[in-house]
Motif scaffolding. Structure first.
Motif, PDB file in Angstrom:
ATOM      1  N   GLU A  33       7.482  11.121   0.802  1.00  0.00           N
ATOM      2  CA  GLU A  33       6.827  10.108   1.638  1.00  0.00           C
ATOM      3  C   GLU A  33       6.669   8.791   0.871  1.00  0.00           C
ATOM      4  O   GLU A  33       6.887   7.707   1.425  1.00  0.00           O
ATOM      5  CB  GLU A  33       5.464  10.603   2.113  1.00  0.00           C
ATOM      6  CG  GLU A  33       5.536  11.704   3.143  1.00  0.00           C
ATOM      7  CD  GLU A  33       4.164  12.264   3.480  1.00  0.00           C
ATOM      8  OE1 GLU A  33       3.131  11.620   3.168  1.00  0.00           O
ATOM      9  OE2 GLU A  33       4.115  13.361   4.067  1.00  0.00           O
ATOM     10  N   ILE A  34       6.285   8.872  -0.397  1.00  0.00           N
ATOM     11  CA  ILE A  34       6.133   7.671  -1.220  1.00  0.00           C
ATOM     12  C   ILE A  34       7.488   7.004  -1.418  1.00  0.00           C
ATOM     13  O   ILE A  34       7.618   5.776  -1.313  1.00  0.00           O
ATOM     14  CB  ILE A  34       5.470   8.004  -2.569  1.00  0.00           C
ATOM     15  CG1 ILE A  34       4.049   8.544  -2.345  1.00  0.00           C
ATOM     16  CG2 ILE A  34       5.442   6.776  -3.487  1.00  0.00           C
ATOM     17  CD1 ILE A  34       3.416   9.166  -3.575  1.00  0.00           C
ATOM     18  N   ARG A  63      11.333   1.469   2.518  1.00  0.00           N
ATOM     19  CA  ARG A  63      11.008   0.567   3.636  1.00  0.00           C
ATOM     20  C   ARG A  63      10.520  -0.782   3.126  1.00  0.00           C
ATOM     21  O   ARG A  63      10.910  -1.835   3.641  1.00  0.00           O
ATOM     22  CB  ARG A  63       9.956   1.190   4.552  1.00  0.00           C
ATOM     23  CG  ARG A  63      10.485   2.267   5.468  1.00  0.00           C
ATOM     24  CD  ARG A  63       9.475   2.660   6.535  1.00  0.00           C
ATOM     25  NE  ARG A  63       8.169   3.029   6.006  1.00  0.00           N
ATOM     26  CZ  ARG A  63       7.826   4.248   5.593  1.00  0.00           C
ATOM     27  NH1 ARG A  63       8.708   5.228   5.653  1.00  0.00           N
ATOM     28  NH2 ARG A  63       6.618   4.499   5.135  1.00  0.00           N
ATOM     29  N   THR A  64       9.661  -0.762   2.110  1.00  0.00           N
ATOM     30  CA  THR A  64       9.118  -2.001   1.556  1.00  0.00           C
ATOM     31  C   THR A  64      10.233  -2.872   0.992  1.00  0.00           C
ATOM     32  O   THR A  64      10.279  -4.077   1.238  1.00  0.00           O
ATOM     33  CB  THR A  64       8.077  -1.693   0.464  1.00  0.00           C
ATOM     34  OG1 THR A  64       7.013  -0.935   1.050  1.00  0.00           O
ATOM     35  CG2 THR A  64       7.521  -2.947  -0.156  1.00  0.00           C
ATOM     36  N   SER A 121      -3.732   0.012  -6.089  1.00  0.00           N
ATOM     37  CA  SER A 121      -3.387   1.067  -5.142  1.00  0.00           C
ATOM     38  C   SER A 121      -4.524   2.079  -5.070  1.00  0.00           C
ATOM     39  O   SER A 121      -5.552   1.914  -5.715  1.00  0.00           O
ATOM     40  CB  SER A 121      -2.073   1.742  -5.558  1.00  0.00           C
ATOM     41  OG  SER A 121      -2.200   2.339  -6.835  1.00  0.00           O
ATOM     42  N   SER A 141      -2.852   5.683  -0.888  1.00  0.00           N
ATOM     43  CA  SER A 141      -1.669   4.822  -0.832  1.00  0.00           C
ATOM     44  C   SER A 141      -1.234   4.485  -2.257  1.00  0.00           C
ATOM     45  O   SER A 141      -1.466   3.381  -2.750  1.00  0.00           O
ATOM     46  CB  SER A 141      -1.976   3.546  -0.043  1.00  0.00           C
ATOM     47  OG  SER A 141      -0.821   2.767   0.104  1.00  0.00           O
ATOM     48  N   GLU A 190      10.077   7.110   0.559  1.00  0.00           N
ATOM     49  CA  GLU A 190      10.469   6.462   1.819  1.00  0.00           C
ATOM     50  C   GLU A 190       9.685   5.176   2.051  1.00  0.00           C
ATOM     51  O   GLU A 190      10.240   4.186   2.545  1.00  0.00           O
ATOM     52  CB  GLU A 190      10.312   7.426   2.996  1.00  0.00           C
ATOM     53  CG  GLU A 190      11.381   8.492   3.026  1.00  0.00           C
ATOM     54  CD  GLU A 190      12.789   7.942   2.905  1.00  0.00           C
ATOM     55  OE1 GLU A 190      13.140   6.992   3.647  1.00  0.00           O
ATOM     56  OE2 GLU A 190      13.559   8.429   2.059  1.00  0.00           O
ATOM     57  N   ARG A 191       8.415   5.160   1.678  1.00  0.00           N
ATOM     58  CA  ARG A 191       7.615   3.938   1.812  1.00  0.00           C
ATOM     59  C   ARG A 191       8.175   2.834   0.919  1.00  0.00           C
ATOM     60  O   ARG A 191       8.289   1.678   1.317  1.00  0.00           O
ATOM     61  CB  ARG A 191       6.148   4.208   1.469  1.00  0.00           C
ATOM     62  CG  ARG A 191       5.268   2.983   1.641  1.00  0.00           C
ATOM     63  CD  ARG A 191       3.794   3.298   1.499  1.00  0.00           C
ATOM     64  NE  ARG A 191       3.458   4.142   0.377  1.00  0.00           N
ATOM     65  CZ  ARG A 191       3.221   3.693  -0.854  1.00  0.00           C
ATOM     66  NH1 ARG A 191       3.283   2.413  -1.128  1.00  0.00           N
ATOM     67  NH2 ARG A 191       2.896   4.539  -1.813  1.00  0.00           N
TER      68      ARG A 191
END
Length: 92
Positions: free
Chosen positions: A72-73, A79-80, A15, A19, A75-76
């Motif tokens: 934000e992390i 989603r993943t 990473s 990101s 939520e990512r």
């Protein structure tokens, strides 16, 4: 003493700071400290990673971030996990 929460981005060889691979929150209050990572189980779970880092384990790096950046992390990650579940069940 009020509870204080500090968020950290997890960065490793897979990473980057832009990101991060994950997020940890450290909760500090009344003489106690608890570190939790947001996991692929979509829960905050206890983790020894930050404690290990502070004692010399440099497998990952940790950068203090804001609560908004941490969200934000999270939520990512959500989603993943949802995308992976959709692919597994064929609901893409």
């Amino acid at each position: 003493m009020p509870t204080n929460i500090i968020y950290y981005a997890i960065v490793n060889e897979f990473s980057s700071r832009e990101s991060p691979g994950g997020v940890i929150r450290r909760t500090i209050g009344e003489g106690e400290r608890d570190d939790q990572a947001f996991t692929g189980n979509l829960n905050w779970e206890h983790t020894p990673l930050l404690y290990s880092y502070e004692r010399g384990n440099l497998d990952s790096k940790f950068y203090e971030i804001t609560e908004d950046e941490a969200n934000e992390i999270v939520e990512r990650i959500r989603r993943t996990v949802a995308d992976q579940a959709a692919r597994t069940t064929g609901n893409e």
